[in-house]
Scaffold this motif. Structure first.
Motif, PDB file in Angstrom:
ATOM      1  N   PRO A  93       4.980  50.961  14.872  1.00  0.00           N
ATOM      2  CA  PRO A  93       5.990  50.588  13.872  1.00  0.00           C
ATOM      3  C   PRO A  93       7.253  51.447  13.941  1.00  0.00           C
ATOM      4  CG  PRO A  93       3.817  50.613  12.882  1.00  0.00           C
ATOM      5  CD  PRO A  93       3.658  51.207  14.249  1.00  0.00           C
ATOM      6  N   ALA A  94       7.098  52.730  14.209  1.00  0.00           N
ATOM      7  CA  ALA A  94       8.260  53.630  14.212  1.00  0.00           C
ATOM      8  C   ALA A  94       9.235  53.321  15.345  1.00  0.00           C
ATOM      9  CB  ALA A  94       7.789  55.078  14.311  1.00  0.00           C
ATOM     10  N   LEU A  95       8.754  52.618  16.374  1.00  0.00           N
ATOM     11  CA  LEU A  95       9.598  52.367  17.550  1.00  0.00           C
ATOM     12  C   LEU A  95      10.213  50.975  17.558  1.00  0.00           C
ATOM     13  CD1 LEU A  95       7.282  53.926  20.294  1.00  0.00           C
ATOM     14  CD2 LEU A  95       9.206  55.022  19.137  1.00  0.00           C
ATOM     15  N   ARG A  96       9.973  50.188  16.518  1.00  0.00           N
ATOM     16  CA  ARG A  96      10.370  48.779  16.560  1.00  0.00           C
ATOM     17  C   ARG A  96      11.875  48.569  16.687  1.00  0.00           C
ATOM     18  NH1 ARG A  96       8.750  49.830  11.318  1.00  0.00           N
ATOM     19  NH2 ARG A  96      10.325  49.517   9.682  1.00  0.00           N
ATOM     20  N   ASN A  97      12.681  49.550  16.254  1.00  0.00           N
ATOM     21  CA  ASN A  97      14.139  49.380  16.335  1.00  0.00           C
ATOM     22  C   ASN A  97      14.763  50.082  17.534  1.00  0.00           C
ATOM     23  OD1 ASN A  97      14.446  47.773  13.989  1.00  0.00           O
ATOM     24  ND2 ASN A  97      14.257  49.595  12.700  1.00  0.00           N
ATOM     25  N   VAL A  98      13.944  50.691  18.381  1.00  0.00           N
ATOM     26  CA  VAL A  98      14.471  51.284  19.617  1.00  0.00           C
ATOM     27  C   VAL A  98      14.941  50.151  20.528  1.00  0.00           C
ATOM     28  CG1 VAL A  98      13.861  52.578  21.697  1.00  0.00           C
ATOM     29  CG2 VAL A  98      13.034  53.356  19.456  1.00  0.00           C
ATOM     30  N   SER A  99      16.138  50.258  21.035  1.00  0.00           N
ATOM     31  CA  SER A  99      16.753  49.153  21.794  1.00  0.00           C
ATOM     32  C   SER A  99      15.881  48.678  22.954  1.00  0.00           C
ATOM     33  CB  SER A  99      18.125  49.582  22.309  1.00  0.00           C
ATOM     34  OG  SER A  99      19.014  49.820  21.233  1.00  0.00           O
ATOM     35  N   ALA A 100      15.332  49.605  23.733  1.00  0.00           N
ATOM     36  CA  ALA A 100      14.514  49.207  24.877  1.00  0.00           C
ATOM     37  C   ALA A 100      13.284  48.434  24.444  1.00  0.00           C
ATOM     38  CB  ALA A 100      14.095  50.446  25.672  1.00  0.00           C
ATOM     39  N   VAL A 101      12.716  48.815  23.303  1.00  0.00           N
ATOM     40  CA  VAL A 101      11.528  48.141  22.787  1.00  0.00           C
ATOM     41  C   VAL A 101      11.887  46.753  22.266  1.00  0.00           C
ATOM     42  CG1 VAL A 101       9.692  48.234  21.061  1.00  0.00           C
ATOM     43  CG2 VAL A 101      10.395  50.327  22.265  1.00  0.00           C
ATOM     44  N   LYS A 102      12.965  46.665  21.490  1.00  0.00           N
ATOM     45  CA  LYS A 102      13.387  45.369  20.942  1.00  0.00           C
ATOM     46  C   LYS A 102      13.675  44.364  22.052  1.00  0.00           C
ATOM     47  CE  LYS A 102      16.819  46.670  18.353  1.00  0.00           C
ATOM     48  NZ  LYS A 102      17.955  46.585  17.392  1.00  0.00           N
ATOM     49  N   ASN A 103      14.289  44.838  23.127  1.00  0.00           N
ATOM     50  CA  ASN A 103      14.700  43.940  24.204  1.00  0.00           C
ATOM     51  C   ASN A 103      13.700  43.868  25.359  1.00  0.00           C
ATOM     52  OD1 ASN A 103      17.264  43.235  23.012  1.00  0.00           O
ATOM     53  ND2 ASN A 103      17.951  45.310  23.517  1.00  0.00           N
ATOM     54  N   ARG A 104      12.579  44.567  25.195  1.00  0.00           N
ATOM     55  CA  ARG A 104      11.536  44.596  26.233  1.00  0.00           C
ATOM     56  C   ARG A 104      12.108  45.030  27.582  1.00  0.00           C
ATOM     57  NH1 ARG A 104       9.383  44.016  21.827  1.00  0.00           N
ATOM     58  NH2 ARG A 104       7.489  42.801  21.443  1.00  0.00           N
ATOM     59  N   ASN A 105      12.935  46.050  27.535  1.00  0.00           N
ATOM     60  CA  ASN A 105      13.536  46.580  28.755  1.00  0.00           C
ATOM     61  C   ASN A 105      12.687  47.734  29.283  1.00  0.00           C
ATOM     62  OD1 ASN A 105      15.661  44.795  28.837  1.00  0.00           O
ATOM     63  ND2 ASN A 105      17.102  46.156  27.808  1.00  0.00           N
ATOM     64  N   PHE A 106      11.616  47.375  29.998  1.00  0.00           N
ATOM     65  CA  PHE A 106      10.715  48.350  30.583  1.00  0.00           C
ATOM     66  C   PHE A 106      10.713  48.186  32.101  1.00  0.00           C
ATOM     67  CE2 PHE A 106       8.575  47.038  26.513  1.00  0.00           C
ATOM     68  CZ  PHE A 106       8.906  48.186  25.792  1.00  0.00           C
ATOM     69  N   LEU A 107      10.655  49.299  32.790  1.00  0.00           N
ATOM     70  CA  LEU A 107      10.574  49.263  34.245  1.00  0.00           C
ATOM     71  C   LEU A 107       9.531  50.286  34.677  1.00  0.00           C
ATOM     72  CD1 LEU A 107      13.282  48.759  36.857  1.00  0.00           C
ATOM     73  CD2 LEU A 107      11.853  50.793  37.108  1.00  0.00           C
ATOM     74  N   PHE A 108       8.592  49.878  35.516  1.00  0.00           N
ATOM     75  CA  PHE A 108       7.557  50.792  35.995  1.00  0.00           C
ATOM     76  C   PHE A 108       7.971  51.403  37.322  1.00  0.00           C
ATOM     77  CE2 PHE A 108       3.805  51.552  38.691  1.00  0.00           C
ATOM     78  CZ  PHE A 108       3.190  52.539  37.932  1.00  0.00           C
ATOM     79  N   MET A 109       7.799  52.720  37.448  1.00  0.00           N
ATOM     80  CA  MET A 109       7.983  53.413  38.718  1.00  0.00           C
ATOM     81  C   MET A 109       6.672  54.085  39.084  1.00  0.00           C
ATOM     82  SD  MET A 109      11.632  55.400  38.842  1.00  0.00           S
ATOM     83  CE  MET A 109      13.205  54.527  38.743  1.00  0.00           C
ATOM     84  N   SER A 110       6.292  53.954  40.336  1.00  0.00           N
ATOM     85  CA  SER A 110       5.106  54.667  40.800  1.00  0.00           C
ATOM     86  C   SER A 110       5.395  56.169  40.816  1.00  0.00           C
ATOM     87  CB  SER A 110       4.715  54.194  42.199  1.00  0.00           C
ATOM     88  OG  SER A 110       5.692  54.595  43.144  1.00  0.00           O
ATOM     89  N   TYR A 111       4.352  56.951  40.873  1.00  0.00           N
ATOM     90  CA  TYR A 111       4.482  58.413  40.919  1.00  0.00           C
ATOM     91  C   TYR A 111       5.393  58.830  42.066  1.00  0.00           C
ATOM     92  CZ  TYR A 111       2.734  63.283  40.751  1.00  0.00           C
ATOM     93  OH  TYR A 111       2.622  64.649  40.649  1.00  0.00           O
ATOM     94  N   GLN A 112       5.173  58.228  43.234  1.00  0.00           N
ATOM     95  CA  GLN A 112       5.953  58.627  44.396  1.00  0.00           C
ATOM     96  C   GLN A 112       7.390  58.125  44.331  1.00  0.00           C
ATOM     97  OE1 GLN A 112       3.098  56.965  44.298  1.00  0.00           O
ATOM     98  NE2 GLN A 112       2.878  55.471  45.939  1.00  0.00           N
ATOM     99  N   GLU A 113       7.639  57.079  43.565  1.00  0.00           N
ATOM    100  CA  GLU A 113       9.015  56.606  43.416  1.00  0.00           C
ATOM    101  C   GLU A 113       9.834  57.550  42.548  1.00  0.00           C
ATOM    102  OE1 GLU A 113       9.315  51.822  43.736  1.00  0.00           O
ATOM    103  OE2 GLU A 113       8.332  52.580  41.927  1.00  0.00           O
ATOM    104  N   ARG A 114       9.214  58.118  41.511  1.00  0.00           N
ATOM    105  CA  ARG A 114       9.992  58.947  40.588  1.00  0.00           C
ATOM    106  C   ARG A 114       9.892  60.437  40.886  1.00  0.00           C
ATOM    107  NH1 ARG A 114       6.109  62.385  37.854  1.00  0.00           N
ATOM    108  NH2 ARG A 114       4.384  61.073  37.084  1.00  0.00           N
ATOM    109  N   SER A 115       8.969  60.839  41.779  1.00  0.00           N
ATOM    110  CA  SER A 115       8.895  62.224  42.234  1.00  0.00           C
ATOM    111  C   SER A 115       9.497  62.298  43.629  1.00  0.00           C
ATOM    112  CB  SER A 115       7.437  62.698  42.272  1.00  0.00           C
ATOM    113  OG  SER A 115       6.851  62.616  40.996  1.00  0.00           O
ATOM    114  N   PRO A 116       9.996  63.454  44.044  1.00  0.00           N
ATOM    115  CA  PRO A 116      10.648  63.520  45.351  1.00  0.00           C
ATOM    116  C   PRO A 116       9.743  63.024  46.473  1.00  0.00           C
ATOM    117  CG  PRO A 116      11.095  65.502  44.094  1.00  0.00           C
ATOM    118  CD  PRO A 116      10.063  64.737  43.312  1.00  0.00           C
ATOM    119  N   SER A 117      10.168  61.963  47.138  1.00  0.00           N
ATOM    120  CA  SER A 117       9.412  61.410  48.258  1.00  0.00           C
ATOM    121  C   SER A 117      10.268  60.390  48.978  1.00  0.00           C
ATOM    122  CB  SER A 117       8.118  60.725  47.774  1.00  0.00           C
ATOM    123  OG  SER A 117       8.351  59.395  47.383  1.00  0.00           O
TER     124      SER A 117
END
Length: 333
Positions: free
Chosen positions: A288-312
């Motif tokens: 409930p506390a996150l319902r007005n966060v823009s990314a949550v409202k607009n479903r703007n989520f992107l998944f990165m693998s561990y190796q994508e977001r860590s130096p590799s």
């Protein structure tokens, strides 16, 4: 083999890496395979190799991926740190299955020695730790050479701000250590071209969306995010966005959900190899506390693998995906 622990003064560390990582550290572009011995910079030490390692081991997803992408995995006698979720490593040819996994999480000194290893590739808090006693100095004393992931050097001393050169330095250093310098240089040259192709477009962005990295977004427990010194922050910047915790001069850090709500990210990048992204999204969209966060409202989520977001070697593909997600108007073709 010889090992020289030449401690660099902080005042010159940045200057050394700023130039040497791209040139002096690892030879000029287009050079042929190097004659041994070779010397590489590993954090604030110099390590000399009289020949390529014969029994190397490697820890953690990002470093395992780099070794795979460089075509070196068949030389390794063991991998660690990917227990239970090895499928998170992109290995379409199944080469990793032929290499023993000798430790599910970060290995002990005894586990490394148990592989009769002569080389260990890891990073501070990616396998090296003063608390655990697994350090480059201790391993050197026991006859095991090391190379330390450059990004992680921030954990033991000052280094230049995070950049793609931070990752390039690792690829080029491994090229020298394993006598595949031309291949390493060709990979880095390709990375530079691909990054330039992205930034030429994102430089035209009319606004820079607020982005949050979230490593543990599946419960009420305070999440882990990224400050100004982590690779995700740099990827956000190159992709034409802004990291919402850029005022924290560190890499991976715990933050509060209240701070997330206050800073209102427009995109949330989810990454944790041991937590399915769907689980994190389910929490984010039901709290409930996150319902007005823009990314949550607009479903703007992107998944990165561990190796994508860590130096590799997968950082550039992560940048390409992120830039297209946050700035689709710049990538219509």
């Amino acid at each position: 083999m010889t090992y020289s622990r030449q401690r660099l003064r902080p005042a010159i560390t940045g200057a050394f890496f700023g130039v040497a990582a791209a040139v002096g550290l690892l030879d000029a572009a287009g050079s042929k395979a190097m004659a041994f011995p070779v010397e590489v910079q590993s954090c604030f030490d110099k390590v000399t190799f009289d020949a390529p390692p014969k029994r190397p081991v490697v820890n953690d997803f990002n470093m395992v991926q780099t070794v795979l992408d460089m075509g070196l995995i068949d030389r390794f006698v063991g991998v660690a740190g990917i227990g239970g979720v090895a499928k998170g490593v992109d290995d379409p040819e199944g080469r990793l299955a032929r290499v023993p996994q000798f430790s599910e999480r970060y290995p002990t000194t005894e586990a490394i020695l148990g592989q009769d290893a002569d080389f260990y590739f890891a990073g501070w808090q990616y396998g090296f730790s003063e608390a655990s006693g697994v350090t480059p100095k201790k391993l050197d004393d026991l006859g095991v050479k090391t190379y330390v992931l450059y990004e992680s050097c921030i954990r033991i001393g000052p280094r230049p701000p995070i950049s793609m050169d931070t990752m390039y330095a690792d690829v080029l250093a491994l090229g020298r250590i394993f006598d595949v310098t031309p291949k390493a240089e060709a990979m880095v040259a390709d990375f530079r071209k691909r990054v330039a192709a992205v930034t030429e477009r994102t430089a035209q962005a009319k606004r820079r969306p607020r982005i949050m990295y979230c490593g543990d977004c599946n419960s009420d427990t305070p999440p882990r995010s990224i400050g100004a010194e982590g690779m995700p922050r740099h990827l956000f910047n190159l992709a034409g966005g802004e990291n919402i915790f850029d005022d924290i001069k560190d890499s991976y850090v715990p933050v509060s959900w209240d701070a997330v709500i206050e800073r209102d990210p427009e995109w949330i990048v989810i990454s944790n190899p041991r937590i399915p992204p769907e689980q994190s999204i389910a929490y984010l969209t039901s709290a409930p506390a996150l319902r007005n966060v823009s990314a949550v409202k607009n479903r703007n989520f992107l998944f990165m693998s561990y190796q994508e977001r860590s130096p590799s070697t997968r950082n550039v593909q992560a940048l390409e995906r992120l830039a297209r997600a946050v700035h689709p108007e710049l990538f219509k073709d």
